[in-house]
Design a protein around this motif. Structure first.
Motif, PDB file in Angstrom:
ATOM      1  N   THR A 163      -5.197  -0.944  -8.635  1.00 58.80           N
ATOM      2  CA  THR A 163      -4.576  -2.264  -8.528  1.00 58.80           C
ATOM      3  C   THR A 163      -3.081  -2.143  -8.780  1.00 58.80           C
ATOM      4  N   CYS A 164      -2.355  -3.179  -8.391  1.00 63.40           N
ATOM      5  CA  CYS A 164      -0.914  -3.222  -8.638  1.00 63.40           C
ATOM      6  C   CYS A 164      -0.663  -3.323 -10.140  1.00 63.40           C
ATOM      7  N   GLU A 165       0.276  -2.550 -10.611  1.00 62.39           N
ATOM      8  CA  GLU A 165       0.530  -2.514 -12.043  1.00 62.39           C
ATOM      9  C   GLU A 165       1.217  -3.786 -12.533  1.00 62.39           C
ATOM     10  N   VAL A 166       1.764  -4.597 -11.617  1.00 65.26           N
ATOM     11  CA  VAL A 166       2.452  -5.825 -12.015  1.00 65.26           C
ATOM     12  C   VAL A 166       1.536  -7.041 -11.878  1.00 65.26           C
ATOM     13  N   CYS A 167       0.912  -7.223 -10.693  1.00 64.95           N
ATOM     14  CA  CYS A 167       0.124  -8.437 -10.451  1.00 64.95           C
ATOM     15  C   CYS A 167      -1.382  -8.207 -10.449  1.00 64.95           C
ATOM     16  N   SER A 168      -1.826  -6.927 -10.592  1.00 66.06           N
ATOM     17  CA  SER A 168      -3.251  -6.570 -10.658  1.00 66.06           C
ATOM     18  C   SER A 168      -4.014  -6.836  -9.370  1.00 66.06           C
ATOM     19  N   THR A 169      -3.281  -6.991  -8.240  1.00 67.90           N
ATOM     20  CA  THR A 169      -3.959  -7.146  -6.951  1.00 67.90           C
ATOM     21  C   THR A 169      -4.623  -5.830  -6.550  1.00 67.90           C
ATOM     22  N   SER A 170      -5.852  -5.907  -6.008  1.00 67.76           N
ATOM     23  CA  SER A 170      -6.550  -4.697  -5.581  1.00 67.76           C
ATOM     24  C   SER A 170      -5.802  -4.029  -4.433  1.00 67.76           C
ATOM     25  N   LEU A 171      -5.623  -2.693  -4.540  1.00 66.31           N
ATOM     26  CA  LEU A 171      -4.930  -1.927  -3.509  1.00 66.31           C
ATOM     27  C   LEU A 171      -5.876  -0.991  -2.776  1.00 66.31           C
ATOM     28  N   LEU A 172      -7.182  -1.204  -2.968  1.00 68.43           N
ATOM     29  CA  LEU A 172      -8.159  -0.267  -2.415  1.00 68.43           C
ATOM     30  C   LEU A 172      -8.103  -0.239  -0.894  1.00 68.43           C
ATOM     31  N   ASP A 173      -7.890  -1.408  -0.256  1.00 67.44           N
ATOM     32  CA  ASP A 173      -7.819  -1.474   1.210  1.00 67.44           C
ATOM     33  C   ASP A 173      -6.468  -2.006   1.685  1.00 67.44           C
ATOM     34  N   ALA A 174      -5.428  -1.788   0.871  1.00 70.95           N
ATOM     35  CA  ALA A 174      -4.109  -2.312   1.225  1.00 70.95           C
ATOM     36  C   ALA A 174      -3.059  -1.214   1.103  1.00 70.95           C
ATOM     37  N   ASP A 175      -1.901  -1.446   1.745  1.00 74.91           N
ATOM     38  CA  ASP A 175      -0.781  -0.512   1.614  1.00 74.91           C
ATOM     39  C   ASP A 175      -0.158  -0.681   0.226  1.00 74.91           C
ATOM     40  N   PHE A 176       0.324   0.416  -0.338  1.00 70.89           N
ATOM     41  CA  PHE A 176       0.951   0.349  -1.656  1.00 70.89           C
ATOM     42  C   PHE A 176       1.965   1.477  -1.781  1.00 70.89           C
ATOM     43  N   GLU A 177       2.809   1.362  -2.775  1.00 64.80           N
ATOM     44  CA  GLU A 177       3.749   2.430  -3.101  1.00 64.80           C
ATOM     45  C   GLU A 177       3.383   3.002  -4.463  1.00 64.80           C
ATOM     46  N   GLN A 178       3.757   4.254  -4.627  1.00 62.67           N
ATOM     47  CA  GLN A 178       3.339   4.983  -5.820  1.00 62.67           C
ATOM     48  C   GLN A 178       4.538   5.665  -6.465  1.00 62.67           C
ATOM     49  N   LYS A 179       4.599   5.606  -7.786  1.00 64.99           N
ATOM     50  CA  LYS A 179       5.595   6.356  -8.556  1.00 64.99           C
ATOM     51  C   LYS A 179       4.837   7.112  -9.643  1.00 64.99           C
ATOM     52  N   GLY A 180       4.520   8.372  -9.349  1.00 68.64           N
ATOM     53  CA  GLY A 180       3.702   9.166 -10.277  1.00 68.64           C
ATOM     54  C   GLY A 180       2.305   8.598 -10.338  1.00 68.64           C
ATOM     55  N   SER A 181       1.873   8.198 -11.526  1.00 69.69           N
ATOM     56  CA  SER A 181       0.538   7.623 -11.690  1.00 69.69           C
ATOM     57  C   SER A 181       0.542   6.108 -11.609  1.00 69.69           C
ATOM     58  N   HIS A 182       1.688   5.499 -11.300  1.00 66.38           N
ATOM     59  CA  HIS A 182       1.815   4.039 -11.257  1.00 66.38           C
ATOM     60  C   HIS A 182       1.731   3.565  -9.809  1.00 66.38           C
ATOM     61  N   LEU A 183       0.869   2.546  -9.559  1.00 66.64           N
ATOM     62  CA  LEU A 183       0.664   1.990  -8.220  1.00 66.64           C
ATOM     63  C   LEU A 183       1.207   0.560  -8.177  1.00 66.64           C
ATOM     64  N   PHE A 184       1.829   0.201  -7.008  1.00 71.20           N
ATOM     65  CA  PHE A 184       2.427  -1.129  -6.860  1.00 71.20           C
ATOM     66  C   PHE A 184       2.139  -1.656  -5.475  1.00 71.20           C
ATOM     67  N   CYS A 185       1.895  -2.975  -5.399  1.00 72.69           N
ATOM     68  CA  CYS A 185       1.824  -3.605  -4.086  1.00 72.69           C
ATOM     69  C   CYS A 185       3.233  -3.627  -3.491  1.00 72.69           C
ATOM     70  N   LEU A 186       3.347  -3.909  -2.188  1.00 76.17           N
ATOM     71  CA  LEU A 186       4.648  -3.846  -1.525  1.00 76.17           C
ATOM     72  C   LEU A 186       5.610  -4.911  -2.065  1.00 76.17           C
ATOM     73  N   THR A 187       5.051  -6.020  -2.567  1.00 72.02           N
ATOM     74  CA  THR A 187       5.909  -7.091  -3.093  1.00 72.02           C
ATOM     75  C   THR A 187       6.618  -6.655  -4.377  1.00 72.02           C
ATOM     76  N   HIS A 188       5.912  -5.893  -5.216  1.00 81.62           N
ATOM     77  CA  HIS A 188       6.476  -5.511  -6.509  1.00 81.62           C
ATOM     78  C   HIS A 188       6.879  -4.042  -6.558  1.00 81.62           C
ATOM     79  N   ALA A 189       7.197  -3.471  -5.389  1.00 87.06           N
ATOM     80  CA  ALA A 189       7.500  -2.045  -5.341  1.00 87.06           C
ATOM     81  C   ALA A 189       8.972  -1.736  -5.590  1.00 87.06           C
TER      82      ALA A 189
END
Length: 282
Positions: free
Chosen positions: A95-121
């Motif tokens: 999930t997004c580390e800021v809004c907790s939205t599921s990223l399992l079937d969505a595009d996301f950005e990653q910084k090390g072990s931290h995952l973010f949705c595109l809105t909070h990237a």
């Protein structure tokens, strides 16, 4: 005459009539517990390096943790790559580390072990550093510092019993004879190394089979070096019985002097150097 005893694989003490078998080992019922939490293993266990664990303890110790929630990973998990590294997640923790939205079937950005949705990237995607505490005077720190309690001294562990023959630690089975404990493979005739299942004769604190002791007695007959039965006074041969006072009897002489019954299944009492059953005991 001797006894064969089986030891508990956990505490190494002799087992009684009630025991539990697991992985070719025997346990007291009270010892058949998880190696970590000491909980009962009646509902199942997992073996790891000859120690038994309940399922929860095994997963908490040996399973990899989820990158997000740090709980043990079980059957279903997802590896998220970042260069040469793989970060394992529970599917529900991707999930997004800021809004907790599921990223399992969505595009996301990653910084090390931290995952973010595109809105909070962008700027707010990186977790904020926790505030450092303001410096306090040394006197205040010393006042708030809890007193250290003295550490308890570790309890000394009991040394394992050693085999009287080879002087190595006893394991699951043992033989009790001549006031000592032996490995079954070590309790053999001192001269010919043959089995003593049919009885033995003690000489100079060593066990011999009957044929070997007869040969030794014949060779040393003139020196009078053989041991005698405590009851009849004749040289020991064949099956013998040894009691705690280091007295040895022919099997046929190990009887009550009052009624003549043997002590195979009953207790005996010593009085003025003679043995009595409970009914004849003066």
């Amino acid at each position: 005459w001797y006894q064969r005893r089986v030891r508990c694989a956990r505490c190494q003490k002799s087992l009684g009539a009630s025991s539990i078998q697991a992985l070719d080992q025997s346990y007291h019922r009270a010892c058949f517990t998880c190696f970590k939490c000491s909980g009962s293993l009646d509902d199942g266990f997992i073996d790891h390096e000859d120690e038994l664990y309940c399922e929860n303890c095994y997963e908490s110790i040996f399973s990899r943790p989820c990158t997000r929630c740090k709980q043990p990973l079980k059957s279903a998990f997802v590896n998220v790559p970042d260069g040469d590294k793989l970060y394992p997640f529970h599917p529900t923790c991707i999930t997004c580390e800021v809004c907790s939205t599921s990223l399992l079937d969505a595009d996301f950005e990653q910084k090390g072990s931290h995952l973010f949705c595109l809105t909070h990237a962008k700027a707010e995607a990186k977790p904020q550093e926790p505030k450092k505490p303001e410096p306090q005077p040394a006197a205040a720190l010393a006042k708030d510092k809890p007193k250290e309690e003295p550490k308890a001294k570790p309890k000394p562990q009991k040394e394992p019993d050693l085999c009287w023959g080879c002087k190595k630690p006893l394991k699951n089975e043992e033989v009790k004879a001549m006031g000592h404990l032996w490995h079954p493979d070590c309790f053999v005739c001192t001269k010919c190394k043959g089995s003593l299942d049919d009885g033995f004769v003690r000489r100079d604190e060593l066990p011999y089979c009957e044929p070997c002791i007869e040969k030794l007695n014949a060779a040393n007959k003139k020196q009078g070096s053989t041991e005698d039965c405590a009851a009849c006074g004749k040289p020991l041969s064949g099956k013998t019985v040894e009691i705690e006072d280091d007295e040895i009897y022919h099997k046929a002489c190990f009887v009550c002097v009052g009624c003549g019954n043997n002590f195979d299944d009953t207790d005996f009492f010593s009085h003025n150097g003679k043995l009595y059953c409970e009914e004849c005991h003066p």
